[in-house]
Write an enzyme that holds these catalytic residues in place. Structure first.
Site, PDB file in Angstrom:
ATOM      1  N   GLU A 178      -6.558   4.541   8.136  1.00  0.00           N
ATOM      2  CA  GLU A 178      -6.337   5.979   7.880  1.00  0.00           C
ATOM      3  C   GLU A 178      -7.587   6.610   7.270  1.00  0.00           C
ATOM      4  OE1 GLU A 178      -2.662   5.421   5.744  1.00  0.00           O
ATOM      5  OE2 GLU A 178      -1.750   4.760   7.626  1.00  0.00           O
ATOM      6  N   HIS A 220      -9.375   1.143   5.082  1.00  0.00           N
ATOM      7  CA  HIS A 220      -8.087   1.308   5.779  1.00  0.00           C
ATOM      8  C   HIS A 220      -8.272   2.212   6.995  1.00  0.00           C
ATOM      9  CE1 HIS A 220      -3.946   2.384   6.625  1.00  0.00           C
ATOM     10  NE2 HIS A 220      -3.610   1.299   5.956  1.00  0.00           N
ATOM     11  N   ASN A 223       0.871  -1.175   0.000  1.00  0.00           N
ATOM     12  CA  ASN A 223       0.000   0.000   0.000  1.00  0.00           C
ATOM     13  C   ASN A 223       0.908   1.224   0.000  1.00  0.00           C
ATOM     14  OD1 ASN A 223      -1.754   2.070   0.539  1.00  0.00           O
ATOM     15  ND2 ASN A 223      -2.325   1.366   2.601  1.00  0.00           N
ATOM     16  N   GLY A 233       2.900   2.028  10.879  1.00  0.00           N
ATOM     17  CA  GLY A 233       3.857   3.121  10.734  1.00  0.00           C
ATOM     18  C   GLY A 233       4.597   3.470  12.015  1.00  0.00           C
ATOM     19  N   SER A 245       3.815  -2.357  10.317  1.00  0.00           N
ATOM     20  CA  SER A 245       5.271  -2.423  10.525  1.00  0.00           C
ATOM     21  C   SER A 245       5.900  -3.741  10.073  1.00  0.00           C
ATOM     22  CB  SER A 245       5.623  -2.118  11.994  1.00  0.00           C
ATOM     23  OG  SER A 245       5.251  -0.784  12.312  1.00  0.00           O
TER      24      SER A 245
HETATM   25  P1  13P Z   1       3.294   0.242   7.660  1.00  0.00           P
HETATM   26  O1  13P Z   1       3.782  -1.024   6.999  1.00  0.00           O
HETATM   27  O2  13P Z   1       4.020   1.455   7.199  1.00  0.00           O
HETATM   28  O3  13P Z   1       3.229   0.096   9.144  1.00  0.00           O
HETATM   29  O4  13P Z   1       1.770   0.439   7.145  1.00  0.00           O
HETATM   30  C1  13P Z   1       0.889  -0.614   7.211  1.00  0.00           C
HETATM   31  C2  13P Z   1      -0.334  -0.250   6.470  1.00  0.00           C
HETATM   32  O5  13P Z   1      -1.075   0.635   6.870  1.00  0.00           O
HETATM   33  C3  13P Z   1      -0.628  -0.961   5.224  1.00  0.00           C
HETATM   34  O6  13P Z   1      -1.914  -0.689   4.771  1.00  0.00           O
END
Ligand code: 13P
Length: 254
Positions: free
Chosen positions: A101, A99, A11, A177, A217
């Site tokens: 976010e 997602h 992603n 993240g 992560s």
């Molecule tokens: P990270 O791998 O940067 O933690 O993000 C995960 C994510 O939100 C994938 O959709």
């Protein structure tokens, strides 16, 4: 992981111009030109989808393409939105829906996510449906119930055999993240619960076949341990999928 085909999905979130996207593909091409048994998916931002799709075709790469979001209507006065028809028109196979976010920063709810999931499935797109708890919810012992509500409400009214048409991604929000990866055994436990819920909603066969990914992560140095868990069928990766070397290490985790 039974006979489920593993998936590594990147992603890209709001990263990469078209030029950068095409350069990335150039960088990974030699590592994704044959079928390794792992289904590889990239989800660039909308603006790069067309160029990335054309390049995948031209280079004959074993990479599938996904979008990161979509509206549920086919067309209309929805400034700034992208419809399922537009994604189908680009020849996309996947679309990330729900997602965290989108839920946290853009007001998406289980109800709007349900509309998006239905629209994506109706148009033959395969949703990568994201669920996951916040740190507060985890610490309050609410993980299972929060995820059960996300799944039950998100898939309300959805029918048919979903095993080949839907992918679920368990992404604990506190792990996204942050560099704080979930303990593989803990992620495996949550995913086992998700599979049990899918079994009660859609039957044992669907539950046995449906792929459930972990996200949060995931990096080249922890991917093998995560993928060794029996319930985890793949990873949805943010940060570590942006550089060609790191992306190739992830897709060749075996
Ligand atoms: P990270 O791998 O940067 O933690 O993000 C995960 C994510 O939100 C994938 O959709």
């Amino acid at each position: 992981m039974a006979d489920r085909r593993p998936m590594m999905a990147g992603n890209w979130k709001m990263h990469k111009t078209t030029t950068e996207a095409v350069a990335f593909l150039e960088g990974v091409a030699a590592g994704v030109d044959k079928d390794t048994g792992v289904e590889v998916v990239v989800c660039p931002p909308y603006t790069a989808l067309s160029a990335v799709g054309a390049d995948i075709k031209k280079k004959n790469l074993k990479v599938s393409l996904g979008a990161q979001n979509m509206h549920w209507e086919e067309a209309g006065a929805f400034t700034g939105e992208i419809s399922p028809l537009m994604l189908v028109d680009l020849g996309l196979e996947f679309v990330i829906i729900g997602h965290s976010e989108r839920r946290q920063l853009f007001g998406e709810t289980n109800e709007t996510i349900n509309k998006k999931l239905k629209a994506a499935l109706d148009h033959g797109l395969k949703p990568i449906f994201c669920v996951g708890e916040t740190l507060d919810q985890r610490e309050a012992g609410q993980t299972t119930e929060v995820i059960a509500a996300q799944i039950t409400e998100g898939l309300e009214g959805v029918g048919g055999d979903l095993s080949e048409r839907l992918v679920i991604a368990y992404e604990p929000i506190w792990a996204i993240g942050t560099g704080k990866v979930a303990e593989p055994e803990d992620a495996n436990d949550v995913i086992r619960h998700i599979r049990a819920l899918i079994s009660s909603l859609f039957g044992v066969d669907t539950a046995r076949k449906i792929r459930i990914l972990y996200g949060g992560s995931v990096k080249p140095d922890n991917v093998a341990k995560i993928m060794a868990e029996p319930e985890i069928d793949g990873a949805l990766v943010g940060g570590a999928c942006l550089k060609p070397e790191s992306f190739l290490e992830l897709v060749n985790y075996q």
